[in-house]
Write an enzyme that holds these catalytic residues in place. Structure first.
Site, PDB file in Angstrom:
ATOM      1  N   ASN A  65      19.569 -10.265  33.741  1.00 17.38           N
ATOM      2  CA  ASN A  65      18.553 -11.490  33.747  1.00 17.38           C
ATOM      3  C   ASN A  65      19.487 -12.643  33.272  1.00 17.38           C
ATOM      4  O   ASN A  65      19.112 -13.990  33.612  1.00 17.38           O
ATOM      5  CB  ASN A  65      17.460 -11.494  32.893  1.00 17.38           C
ATOM      6  CG  ASN A  65      16.343 -10.454  33.750  1.00 17.38           C
ATOM      7  OD1 ASN A  65      16.532 -10.219  34.868  1.00 17.38           O
ATOM      8  ND2 ASN A  65      15.329 -10.132  32.990  1.00 17.38           N
ATOM      9  N   ARG A 121      12.675 -12.564  43.419  1.00 19.91           N
ATOM     10  CA  ARG A 121      12.104 -13.992  42.878  1.00 19.91           C
ATOM     11  C   ARG A 121      12.975 -14.669  42.230  1.00 19.91           C
ATOM     12  O   ARG A 121      12.619 -16.032  42.334  1.00 19.91           O
ATOM     13  CB  ARG A 121      10.804 -13.236  42.140  1.00 19.91           C
ATOM     14  CG  ARG A 121       9.843 -14.597  41.786  1.00 19.91           C
ATOM     15  CD  ARG A 121       8.687 -14.122  41.038  1.00 19.91           C
ATOM     16  NE  ARG A 121       7.785 -15.099  40.772  1.00 19.91           N
ATOM     17  CZ  ARG A 121       8.000 -15.930  39.816  1.00 19.91           C
ATOM     18  NH1 ARG A 121       9.214 -15.990  38.893  1.00 19.91           N
ATOM     19  NH2 ARG A 121       7.481 -16.988  39.480  1.00 19.91           N
ATOM     20  N   ASP A 181       4.784 -10.030  43.369  1.00 19.36           N
ATOM     21  CA  ASP A 181       5.695  -8.964  43.888  1.00 19.36           C
ATOM     22  C   ASP A 181       4.707  -7.660  43.250  1.00 19.36           C
ATOM     23  O   ASP A 181       3.560  -8.100  42.623  1.00 19.36           O
ATOM     24  CB  ASP A 181       6.930  -9.048  43.080  1.00 19.36           C
ATOM     25  CG  ASP A 181       7.182  -9.260  41.716  1.00 19.36           C
ATOM     26  OD1 ASP A 181       6.103  -9.058  41.028  1.00 19.36           O
ATOM     27  OD2 ASP A 181       8.217  -9.667  41.481  1.00 19.36           O
ATOM     28  N   ASP A 184       9.220  -5.831  29.850  1.00 16.21           N
ATOM     29  CA  ASP A 184      10.194  -4.913  30.503  1.00 16.21           C
ATOM     30  C   ASP A 184      10.585  -3.493  29.871  1.00 16.21           C
ATOM     31  O   ASP A 184      11.190  -2.726  30.583  1.00 16.21           O
ATOM     32  CB  ASP A 184      11.681  -5.766  30.822  1.00 16.21           C
ATOM     33  CG  ASP A 184      11.625  -6.812  31.885  1.00 16.21           C
ATOM     34  OD1 ASP A 184      10.407  -7.016  32.228  1.00 16.21           O
ATOM     35  OD2 ASP A 184      12.411  -7.654  31.895  1.00 16.21           O
TER      36      ASP A 184
HETATM   37  C1  UD1 Z   1      11.801 -13.150  33.370  1.00 20.27           C
HETATM   38  C2  UD1 Z   1      12.430 -11.882  33.804  1.00 20.27           C
HETATM   39  C3  UD1 Z   1      11.657 -10.744  33.611  1.00 20.27           C
HETATM   40  C4  UD1 Z   1      10.909 -10.532  32.344  1.00 20.27           C
HETATM   41  C5  UD1 Z   1      10.180 -12.000  32.007  1.00 20.27           C
HETATM   42  C6  UD1 Z   1       9.405 -11.977  30.863  1.00 20.27           C
HETATM   43  C7  UD1 Z   1      14.347 -12.573  35.287  1.00 20.27           C
HETATM   44  C8  UD1 Z   1      15.139 -12.773  36.289  1.00 20.27           C
HETATM   45  N1  UD1 Z   1      13.119 -12.066  34.826  1.00 20.27           N
HETATM   46  O1  UD1 Z   1      10.916 -13.125  34.509  1.00 20.27           O
HETATM   47  O2  UD1 Z   1      12.486  -9.570  33.680  1.00 20.27           O
HETATM   48  O3  UD1 Z   1       9.984  -9.489  32.529  1.00 20.27           O
HETATM   49  O4  UD1 Z   1      10.894 -12.990  32.170  1.00 20.27           O
HETATM   50  O5  UD1 Z   1      10.274 -11.464  29.917  1.00 20.27           O
HETATM   51  O6  UD1 Z   1      14.928 -13.189  34.258  1.00 20.27           O
HETATM   52  N2  UD1 Z   1       4.313 -17.959  34.681  1.00 20.27           N
HETATM   53  C9  UD1 Z   1       3.237 -19.023  35.058  1.00 20.27           C
HETATM   54  N3  UD1 Z   1       3.635 -20.183  35.688  1.00 20.27           N
HETATM   55  C10 UD1 Z   1       4.923 -20.557  35.785  1.00 20.27           C
HETATM   56  C11 UD1 Z   1       6.058 -19.363  35.344  1.00 20.27           C
HETATM   57  C12 UD1 Z   1       5.421 -18.249  34.797  1.00 20.27           C
HETATM   58  O7  UD1 Z   1       2.051 -18.753  35.126  1.00 20.27           O
HETATM   59  O8  UD1 Z   1       5.489 -21.391  36.377  1.00 20.27           O
HETATM   60  C13 UD1 Z   1       3.622 -16.801  34.050  1.00 20.27           C
HETATM   61  C14 UD1 Z   1       3.953 -15.610  35.041  1.00 20.27           C
HETATM   62  O9  UD1 Z   1       3.051 -15.424  35.967  1.00 20.27           O
HETATM   63  C15 UD1 Z   1       3.985 -14.498  33.793  1.00 20.27           C
HETATM   64  C16 UD1 Z   1       4.659 -15.177  32.638  1.00 20.27           C
HETATM   65  O10 UD1 Z   1       4.200 -16.524  32.923  1.00 20.27           O
HETATM   66  O11 UD1 Z   1       2.649 -13.788  33.728  1.00 20.27           O
HETATM   67  C17 UD1 Z   1       5.870 -14.677  32.320  1.00 20.27           C
HETATM   68  O12 UD1 Z   1       6.799 -15.196  33.258  1.00 20.27           O
HETATM   69  P1  UD1 Z   1       8.168 -15.732  32.852  1.00 20.27           P
HETATM   70  O13 UD1 Z   1       8.724 -15.936  31.527  1.00 20.27           O
HETATM   71  O14 UD1 Z   1       8.221 -16.986  33.748  1.00 20.27           O
HETATM   72  O15 UD1 Z   1       9.028 -14.729  33.556  1.00 20.27           O
HETATM   73  P2  UD1 Z   1       9.942 -14.684  34.818  1.00 20.27           P
HETATM   74  O16 UD1 Z   1      11.230 -15.917  34.457  1.00 20.27           O
HETATM   75  O17 UD1 Z   1       9.379 -14.487  35.938  1.00 20.27           O
END
Ligand code: UD1
Length: 419
Positions: free
Chosen positions: A23, A92, A116, A304
């Protein structure tokens, strides 16, 4: 089509080398788009998501070359603004190009990521933060198109400490006009790694790793060499595996300071943990105790590692409740797991896990990276033969997973399926 065939049970023992963080690598690769110079990354894991991101960068016009675990990226030429559907739907994290492209080109066209296997994952926080900085977006034909003049520094208060949104805003702020502050920022070690990388390239970022990050905009970034942090999720996966198989494993180069809560939880179920400068050793001699667990953004327990903990707690001497607060659909693999003899009942975002004496091998299918690692763990603990179908998901995030497990004594083979 390939499958893993595992014969269990096994007690994992020995040393395992922890690779660079997936990540972190993905975000450093996209951040390189902002640097009109050569970038060298070291300790790059050779995994599918990294190869996919290399394709995204090439598609955008950057040069990418691998030499062992070094990756050289040259984004000095002209870049294109479009990231195609075929690549974004495969991974993603491609959405992270949005901030760097807006910062460098003033425009970006990125396919909207679909849901996903672990749930619908919106990008509203990414977009609203970038809008505050002056970008305008429209969504059309499945793509999000962004335009801006030079982005401007503002205060952004995130509704939720999203990792991806924090990273997109952080990257965009680096060359914005004036100072940006991100409040309620995500604090994951990968964000600190990104900030360290960007600062070495000339950025002025303060407070990464805390909930309040300040970024003073600079005109230009320059060439940088950077060694990626070890993967705390890979290390945590092998740590949980060591405990669940009542083994004794040295996680070479794992950083205990990035894994504090998972290591504490492993101690609570009965493991011995030795935290050293060059790695972490995890030993377990008995049946694990039951434990309640809640996933939260860092420094809380990482979502994770939740699937592997579920397998560990399934073998405990009592009942545990596991609460998932980050991704609502993370329990989708429970039905597969229950086919191997676990007794897990899901209610909303809680899972009630009743410990059982033994698991039994069965054919199962992998829905995503982390559930895949958990199913493999289940196969290592179970009596008899387990077939893991669709193991390709695992290779998206774990380098040489089956080989590393064989090094620890696992009986795991790659076979070809008829289907
Ligand atoms: C990253 C990691 C993933 C890990 C996650 C949480 C990478 C490539 N992936 O994913 O492995 O599980 O952090 O530690 O680094 N959300 C919203 N709106 C947004 C953005 C996020 O509602 O604009 C929600 C998502 O749906 C989810 C939560 O916030 O429920 C956490 O998402 P986020 O922290 O953004 O995770 P990722 O960056 O996608």
């Amino acid at each position: 089509m390939k499958k893993y065939v595992i014969k269990g049970p096994v007690r994992l023992a020995g040393d395992v080398q922890i690779s660079g963080a997936k990540n972190s690598t993905l975000k450093l690769m996209v951040a390189s788009l902002m640097i009109p110079d050569e970038v060298t990354l070291e300790r790059v894991p050779r995994i599918r998501d990294v190869f996919l991101m290399a394709q995204v960068l090439e598609q955008l016009g950057a040069g990418v070359s691998f030499e062992g675990d070094r990756l050289v990226i040259d984004a000095s030429g002209e870049l294109s603004e479009e990231t195609p559907y075929e690549l974004v739907t495969k991974m993603r994290a491609s959405i992270q190009v949005l901030g760097p492209l807006l910062a460098r080109l003033g425009r970006a066209r990125v396919a909207m990521p679909g849901g996903d296997a672990i749930g619908s994952r919106p990008i509203d926080l990414h977009l609203s933060g970038l809008e505050r900085m002056g970008a305008k977006f429209q969504a059309e034909h499945g793509y999000v198109e962004g335009m801006c003049d030079r982005l401007r520094g503002v205060n952004v208060l995130l509704e939720f400490p999203s990792v991806g949104a924090t990273e997109n805003l952080l990257m965009s702020a680096v060359t914005a006009e004036g100072t940006t502050t991100i409040e309620n920022a995500a604090r994951e070690p990968e964000i600190q790694d990104l900030a360290q990388f960007l600062n070495a390239a000339g950025a002025r970022i303060d407070g990464a790793g805390s909930p309040s990050i300040a970024v003073e905009g600079v005109e230009r970034l320059t060439s940088v060499e950077h060694k990626i942090i070890p993967d705390r999720i890979e290390a945590g996966t092998f740590a949980v595996m060591a405990v669940a198989t009542r083994g004794d494993v040295l996680l070479k180069e794992a950083r205990a300071d990035h894994l504090e809560l998972p290591l504490q939880k492993l101690e609570e179920v009965g493991a011995e943990v030795q935290r050293g400068d060059d790695g972490v050793r995890v030993t377990m001699h008995r049946r694990p105790s039951a434990l309640d667990l809640v996933t939260l953004p860092y420094p809380g327990f990482p979502t994770d590692l939740q699937p592997m903990m579920m397998v560990l707690l399934s073998q405990s001497d009592g009942s545990s409740i596991l609460t998932e607060n980050v991704f609502e659909a993370r329990f989708i693999f429970v039905d597969e797991l229950n086919r191997m003899g676990t007794r897990i009942r899901v209610e909303g975002h809680h899972a009630v896990i009743r410990g059982v004496e033994k698991l039994s091998g069965a054919p199962v299918r992998v829905p995503d990276i982390r559930a895949g690692a958990a199913l493999v763990l289940s196969g290592l603990c179970a009596q008899g033969r387990t077939e893991i179908h669709d193991p390709g998901h695992i290779g998206r995030g774990y380098e040489d997973f089956d080989e590393k497990l064989r090094g620890l004594g696992a009986d795991i083979e790659v076979a070809v399926t008829d289907a």
